[in-house]
Scaffold this active site. Structure first.
Site, PDB file in Angstrom:
ATOM      1  N   TRP A  51      -0.444   1.410  26.031  1.00 56.70           N
ATOM      2  CA  TRP A  51      -0.952   0.107  26.482  1.00 56.70           C
ATOM      3  C   TRP A  51      -0.653  -0.100  27.961  1.00 56.70           C
ATOM      4  O   TRP A  51      -1.490  -0.622  28.697  1.00 56.70           O
ATOM      5  CB  TRP A  51      -0.397  -1.037  25.635  1.00 56.70           C
ATOM      6  CG  TRP A  51      -0.824  -0.955  24.201  1.00 56.70           C
ATOM      7  CD1 TRP A  51      -0.006  -0.851  23.109  1.00 56.70           C
ATOM      8  CD2 TRP A  51      -2.169  -0.948  23.675  1.00 56.70           C
ATOM      9  NE1 TRP A  51      -0.758  -0.789  21.957  1.00 56.70           N
ATOM     10  CE2 TRP A  51      -2.073  -0.845  22.267  1.00 56.70           C
ATOM     11  CE3 TRP A  51      -3.432  -1.029  24.269  1.00 56.70           C
ATOM     12  CZ2 TRP A  51      -3.212  -0.803  21.450  1.00 56.70           C
ATOM     13  CZ3 TRP A  51      -4.560  -0.994  23.443  1.00 56.70           C
ATOM     14  CH2 TRP A  51      -4.440  -0.880  22.061  1.00 56.70           C
ATOM     15  N   ASP A  90       2.706  -7.893  29.400  1.00 56.67           N
ATOM     16  CA  ASP A  90       1.937  -7.813  28.157  1.00 56.67           C
ATOM     17  C   ASP A  90       2.949  -7.973  27.030  1.00 56.67           C
ATOM     18  O   ASP A  90       3.793  -7.114  26.813  1.00 56.67           O
ATOM     19  CB  ASP A  90       1.239  -6.441  28.092  1.00 56.67           C
ATOM     20  CG  ASP A  90       0.476  -6.222  26.778  1.00 56.67           C
ATOM     21  OD1 ASP A  90       0.535  -7.094  25.884  1.00 56.67           O
ATOM     22  OD2 ASP A  90      -0.171  -5.163  26.655  1.00 56.67           O
ATOM     23  N   LYS A 102      -0.957 -10.020  16.426  1.00 58.26           N
ATOM     24  CA  LYS A 102       0.302  -9.435  15.967  1.00 58.26           C
ATOM     25  C   LYS A 102       1.320 -10.492  15.576  1.00 58.26           C
ATOM     26  O   LYS A 102       1.901 -10.418  14.518  1.00 58.26           O
ATOM     27  CB  LYS A 102       0.846  -8.484  17.020  1.00 58.26           C
ATOM     28  CG  LYS A 102       0.106  -7.141  16.968  1.00 58.26           C
ATOM     29  CD  LYS A 102      -0.086  -6.471  18.296  1.00 58.26           C
ATOM     30  CE  LYS A 102      -1.063  -5.316  18.153  1.00 58.26           C
ATOM     31  NZ  LYS A 102      -1.648  -4.910  19.418  1.00 58.26           N
TER      32      LYS A 102
END
Ligand SMILES: *Cc1c(COP(=O)(O)O)cnc(C)c1O
Length: 366
Positions: free
Chosen positions: A111, A178, A202
């Site tokens: 990511w 993030d 999530k």
């Protein structure tokens, strides 16, 4: 404080999926009722206009709950945007980074690497540290962040590899993070970040919405023309209602945030998450069949990654856990092994069951 729903109440399934992932049972119940008839309006939540007072109050409550739960100051604005975390990989540099300027990045996983790739489209990137060579199994410790970089970007929790920044680095330039897979799971000084983003699926709610928290003082400093829908300032001005928001996803997020507050907020979540993670890591460390895959001091409390010592047993173990209604523990396709995700809504009892099953599996073999 309410107690966790027992696995019986969650349909008897122990859901360790990495995302989209488990949400509180109460949220599923209320959301499904609202699909049929929202608050006795005779209307479904899916057919209510976003400019109505009904939806306005949902959006207002969701934004206010984020402010409260994250203890944000007045400079930090809360937005619910489309496009998932992946859109933020480009929207952040588009809004913050001039062409000749440099953004610093920590490369701690796929990511992070994707965020780096997109930032390069807008300016220069300085990768100040990376754990790529080791397969992203640790969080780099010794590195320097240049003072003249525009911002420093980290991925606080690396969902695929199971590492997490236990200590947020202290730097003199703006921090961007993030937080898709550990937002609201532990106490952090969220005000020390100038921009935080997190896909909702999530830890916050349903897929289809992205939380962005931004310090408004860092905006308006780039020279390029920013498309209207990509400019955070327009979303702030319109109260996160610049265009039709992802109505249902925002609603589910609001319900989950309400639940989180009822549970005792972020500090209560952190306590439970610590307990769940300690229980599972303890079993991994003591069971002769399993091995944790990352540096102990960097272990994630959200995504627990481990392998089985004899590759031959891997499929057998997956079949065995399935018999016990444990789902979602197969590792990411790029990392292999196993990954158990312990997001906020996962009850402690699900971890207890997984640990029992791991013990039973090794006992059966001997
Ligand atoms: C899942 C995830 C993403 C991608 O989120 P999308 O909403 O699918 O774009 C980005 N970063 C992290 C840390 C993630 O866990």
């Amino acid at each position: 404080m309410k107690s966790y729903s027992s696995p019986k109440e969650t349909g008897g399934v122990h859901n360790f999926n990495a995302g989209p992932s488990i949400l509180p049972k109460e949220v599923f119940e209320e959301a499904s009722q609202s699909v049929l008839n929202y608050n006795d309006t005779g209307l479904s939540i899916l057919e209510i206009g976003h400019r109505t007072p009904v939806f306005q109050s949902i959006m207002d409550e969701a934004r206010a709950l984020i402010k409260e739960l994250m203890q944000l100051d007045d400079d930090h604005e809360v937005l619910f945007l489309h496009g998932g975390a992946s859109t933020q990989f480009m929207q952040v540099p588009m809004n913050l980074l001039n062409e000749k300027e440099t953004a610093a990045f920590a490369d701690t996983g796929i990511w992070s690497a994707k965020a780096i790739k997109e930032a390069k489209l807008f300016g220069n990137v300085d990768i100040v540290c990376t754990s790529k060579e080791s397969g992203y199994t640790f969080i780099p410790k010794d590195f320097a962040v240049p003072n003249d970089a525009k911002y420093f970007h980290i991925t606080t929790n690396n969902t695929i590899y199971g590492t997490q920044w236990q200590k947020i680095p202290n730097v003199s330039i703006p921090m961007v993070a993030d937080m898709s897979s550990d937002i609201l799971s532990r106490q952090i000084n969220f005000n020390s970040f100038d921009l935080i983003y997190a896909g909702a699926q999530k830890n916050i709610g349903a897929a289809g919405v992205n939380l962005v928290v931004v310090n408004k003082n860092i905006l308006g400093k780039v020279k390029r023309a920013i498309p209207t829908i990509m400019d955070y300032r327009n979303h702030i001005k319109e109260g996160s209602m610049l265009n039709t928001p992802p109505v249902f996803a925002v609603y589910v997020s609001m319900l989950t945030l309400r639940w989180l507050k009822n549970m005792g907020g972020v500090s209560a979540m952190e306590k439970l998450n610590n307990e769940k993670a300690a229980l599972l890591y303890n079993e991994i460390d003591n069971n002769p069949l399993f091995t944790g895959t990352v540096a102990k001091e960097d272990r994630s409390k959200m995504n627990v990654c481990f392998t089985i010592n004899d590759k031959e047993h891997e499929e057998k173990f997956l079949a065995f856990v399935k018999q016990h209604n444990i789902i979602g523990i197969k590792g990411h396709r790029t990392a292999g092994g196993f990954r158990a995700s312990l997001y906020n809504a996962l009850p402690l009892t699900s971890v207890q069951v997984l640990v029992e099953v791991m013990k039973d599996f090794v006992a059966k073999l001997s």
